[in-house]
Write a protein that holds these residues in place. Structure first.
Motif, PDB file in Angstrom:
ATOM      1  N   GLY A  37       1.088  -1.317  -0.131  1.00 60.42           N
ATOM      2  CA  GLY A  37      -0.195   0.135   0.011  1.00 60.42           C
ATOM      3  C   GLY A  37       0.918   0.912  -0.082  1.00 60.42           C
ATOM      4  N   GLY A  38       2.116   0.734  -0.323  1.00 58.25           N
ATOM      5  CA  GLY A  38       2.741   2.612  -0.567  1.00 58.25           C
ATOM      6  C   GLY A  38       3.450   2.695  -1.593  1.00 58.25           C
ATOM      7  N   GLN A  39       4.119   3.644  -2.072  1.00 57.83           N
ATOM      8  CA  GLN A  39       4.961   4.394  -3.214  1.00 57.83           C
ATOM      9  C   GLN A  39       6.329   4.355  -3.227  1.00 57.83           C
ATOM     10  OE1 GLN A  39       2.108   6.483  -1.290  1.00 57.83           O
ATOM     11  NE2 GLN A  39       3.518   6.628   0.441  1.00 57.83           N
ATOM     12  N   PRO A  40       7.066   5.338  -4.208  1.00 57.03           N
ATOM     13  CA  PRO A  40       8.067   4.838  -3.645  1.00 57.03           C
ATOM     14  C   PRO A  40       8.385   6.358  -3.433  1.00 57.03           C
ATOM     15  CG  PRO A  40       7.606   4.911  -6.313  1.00 57.03           C
ATOM     16  CD  PRO A  40       5.981   4.694  -5.392  1.00 57.03           C
ATOM     17  N   VAL A  41       9.728   6.435  -2.884  1.00 55.89           N
ATOM     18  CA  VAL A  41       9.870   7.841  -2.146  1.00 55.89           C
ATOM     19  C   VAL A  41      12.112   8.045  -2.571  1.00 55.89           C
ATOM     20  CG1 VAL A  41       8.620   8.002  -0.510  1.00 55.89           C
ATOM     21  CG2 VAL A  41      10.610   6.237  -0.446  1.00 55.89           C
ATOM     22  N   THR A  42      12.469   9.152  -2.076  1.00 56.04           N
ATOM     23  CA  THR A  42      13.754   8.760  -1.934  1.00 56.04           C
ATOM     24  C   THR A  42      14.652   8.889  -0.682  1.00 56.04           C
ATOM     25  OG1 THR A  42      13.911  11.668  -2.717  1.00 56.04           O
ATOM     26  CG2 THR A  42      13.375   9.525  -4.638  1.00 56.04           C
ATOM     27  N   VAL A  43      15.609   8.242  -0.855  1.00 52.17           N
ATOM     28  CA  VAL A  43      16.063   8.404   0.095  1.00 52.17           C
ATOM     29  C   VAL A  43      16.950  10.508   1.372  1.00 52.17           C
ATOM     30  CG1 VAL A  43      17.106   6.338   0.638  1.00 52.17           C
ATOM     31  CG2 VAL A  43      19.372   8.497  -0.595  1.00 52.17           C
ATOM     32  N   ARG A 105      21.276   5.342  -0.962  1.00 48.61           N
ATOM     33  CA  ARG A 105      21.124   4.383  -2.093  1.00 48.61           C
ATOM     34  C   ARG A 105      19.530   4.389  -2.190  1.00 48.61           C
ATOM     35  NH1 ARG A 105      24.769  -0.189  -3.501  1.00 48.61           N
ATOM     36  NH2 ARG A 105      25.993   1.664  -3.483  1.00 48.61           N
ATOM     37  N   SER A 106      18.783   5.185  -3.060  1.00 49.48           N
ATOM     38  CA  SER A 106      17.129   4.932  -3.132  1.00 49.48           C
ATOM     39  C   SER A 106      16.850   3.866  -4.127  1.00 49.48           C
ATOM     40  CB  SER A 106      16.817   5.674  -4.035  1.00 49.48           C
ATOM     41  OG  SER A 106      16.686   7.095  -3.072  1.00 49.48           O
ATOM     42  N   ASP A 107      17.696   3.395  -4.870  1.00 48.01           N
ATOM     43  CA  ASP A 107      17.780   2.306  -6.075  1.00 48.01           C
ATOM     44  C   ASP A 107      18.607   1.223  -5.593  1.00 48.01           C
ATOM     45  OD1 ASP A 107      17.761   0.102  -7.660  1.00 48.01           O
ATOM     46  OD2 ASP A 107      17.035   1.938  -9.651  1.00 48.01           O
ATOM     47  N   GLY A 171      11.015   1.102   3.436  1.00 48.36           N
ATOM     48  CA  GLY A 171      11.078   0.074   3.256  1.00 48.36           C
ATOM     49  C   GLY A 171      11.389  -0.896   2.312  1.00 48.36           C
ATOM     50  N   TRP A 172      12.339  -1.686   1.502  1.00 45.86           N
ATOM     51  CA  TRP A 172      12.715  -2.166   0.868  1.00 45.86           C
ATOM     52  C   TRP A 172      12.134  -3.567   0.623  1.00 45.86           C
ATOM     53  CZ3 TRP A 172      16.454   0.979   3.066  1.00 45.86           C
ATOM     54  CH2 TRP A 172      17.017   2.021   2.198  1.00 45.86           C
ATOM     55  N   TYR A 181       9.590  -7.800  -4.881  1.00 48.14           N
ATOM     56  CA  TYR A 181      10.437  -7.375  -4.516  1.00 48.14           C
ATOM     57  C   TYR A 181      11.187  -6.504  -5.782  1.00 48.14           C
ATOM     58  CZ  TYR A 181      10.499 -11.160  -1.509  1.00 48.14           C
ATOM     59  OH  TYR A 181      10.595 -12.006  -0.404  1.00 48.14           O
ATOM     60  N   ALA A 182      11.028  -4.802  -5.407  1.00 47.29           N
ATOM     61  CA  ALA A 182      11.450  -4.373  -6.141  1.00 47.29           C
ATOM     62  C   ALA A 182      12.618  -3.857  -4.932  1.00 47.29           C
ATOM     63  CB  ALA A 182      10.345  -2.591  -5.708  1.00 47.29           C
ATOM     64  N   SER A 183      13.492  -2.833  -6.403  1.00 43.31           N
ATOM     65  CA  SER A 183      14.730  -2.821  -5.738  1.00 43.31           C
ATOM     66  C   SER A 183      14.994  -0.918  -5.298  1.00 43.31           C
ATOM     67  CB  SER A 183      15.892  -2.578  -7.255  1.00 43.31           C
ATOM     68  OG  SER A 183      15.311  -1.484  -8.483  1.00 43.31           O
ATOM     69  N   ARG A 184      13.767  -0.312  -5.148  1.00 46.04           N
ATOM     70  CA  ARG A 184      13.033   0.557  -4.897  1.00 46.04           C
ATOM     71  C   ARG A 184      12.718   1.771  -3.577  1.00 46.04           C
ATOM     72  NH1 ARG A 184      12.605   5.220  -8.137  1.00 46.04           N
ATOM     73  NH2 ARG A 184      13.000   6.661  -6.764  1.00 46.04           N
ATOM     74  N   LEU A 185      13.453   2.054  -3.070  1.00 47.52           N
ATOM     75  CA  LEU A 185      12.666   2.811  -1.328  1.00 47.52           C
ATOM     76  C   LEU A 185      11.334   3.150  -1.725  1.00 47.52           C
ATOM     77  CD1 LEU A 185      13.464   2.952   1.655  1.00 47.52           C
ATOM     78  CD2 LEU A 185      13.655   5.333   0.804  1.00 47.52           C
ATOM     79  N   HIS A 186      10.694   2.304  -0.846  1.00 46.42           N
ATOM     80  CA  HIS A 186       9.568   2.345  -0.889  1.00 46.42           C
ATOM     81  C   HIS A 186       8.648   2.809   0.765  1.00 46.42           C
ATOM     82  CE1 HIS A 186       9.044   0.793  -4.291  1.00 46.42           C
ATOM     83  NE2 HIS A 186       7.675   1.326  -4.411  1.00 46.42           N
TER      84      HIS A 186
END
Length: 274
Positions: A37-43, A105-107, A171-172, A181-186
């Motif tokens: 239930g999340g969305q991508p974010v950046t560090v 590292r976001s991704d 989390g990742w 599994y995704a590589s981007r931070l969510h």
């Protein structure tokens, strides 16, 4: 949000589906994943969120990440105790030769930021694998991070713990509860719930037992927003403070099965002295 089997490495995922989080006290969540239930974010917007990794144990994919963590001091990172367990790593965390924290590292498929060696591992000596109480560990870094990466811990009695408080988990991990599994931070938006909600959901099962003095109950009444496999150790944030660490639960984002987080204010002395 939590692992239910020793093969799962205490990591949760933020996803939108009503997925199940398999992070249990007896077994950490999967080694990778995103948030339900999340969305991508950046560090860049949340530099205090870091990944715990070992390429030797988990390979180069996603930079070897298997758990999350949060920076609470320039050389001090806090994560879940089960992320340092023999059940997850095959050895004690202090024995992993290439244990690192990845900052900036976001991704996880890229090479941005820094991979910093962990100099010392301190696992809460009172961590109870039967109930999941005290699920916290402190990692001391070999190199200091900028002061801007540090997120303060909420203190006892903080209003951030009041039921109804809006909070965010990072989390990742698994984003669907089905090993996606995704590589981007969510990140996912959740709400601090009454202790009674988790006491009813987790009265004492194979997954664990909810104990209000050392745990925080969070999620959404109808489910759909949660941490999941691969998110373990990641931060639950409210009012500009870290209030919890992804610890355990049953499934990912299921109605009636909220996420259970380590109540960080109950372990402030341990974190300060580690």
């Amino acid at each position: 949000m939590r692992p239910t089997s020793p093969a799962l490495v205490g990591a949760l995922a933020l996803t939108t589906a009503a997925a199940v989080l398999p992070l249990a006290a007896s077994a950490p969540a999967a080694a990778d994943g995103v948030i339900i239930g999340g969305q991508p974010v950046t560090v860049g917007d949340s530099p205090w969120v870091v990944a715990v990794a070992s390429r030797g144990l988990f390979g180069d994919s996603r930079s070897g990440q298997y758990c999350g963590a949060v920076v609470v001091g320039r050389t001090k990172v806090v994560t879940a105790a089960h992320c340092m367990s023999r059940e997850v790593l095959g050895m004690e965390g202090s024995s992993v030769p290439d244990l690192k924290v990845i900052a900036g590292r976001s991704d996880l498929g890229g090479d941005a930021g820094r991979e910093i060696k962990v100099r010392k591992v301190a696992v809460n000596p009172d961590y109870d694998t039967a109930t999941n109480a005290g699920d916290v560990a402190v990692l001391t870094l070999a190199q200091a991070l900028p002061a801007g990466h540090v997120l303060p811990m909420a203190g006892k009695g903080s209003s951030a713990y009041e039921p109804g408080t809006e909070a965010t988990v990072y989390g990742w991990g698994d984003t669907t509860g089905n090993s996606t599994y995704a590589s981007r931070l969510h990140s996912a938006n959740v709400r601090v719930l009454e202790d009674g909600v988790c006491e009813e959901a987790y009265p004492g099962t194979l997954d664990g037992r909810y104990e209000a003095d050392s745990m925080v109950c969070a999620g959404r009444p109808g489910g759909g927003h949660d941490a999941c496999q691969g998110d373990s150790g990641g931060p639950l944030v409210a009012h500009g403070r870290v209030i919890g660490l992804v610890s355990w639960g049953s499934g990912c984002g299921e109605a009636g099965r909220p996420g259970v987080y380590t109540r960080i204010s109950s372990f402030a002395d341990f974190v300060d002295e580690a």
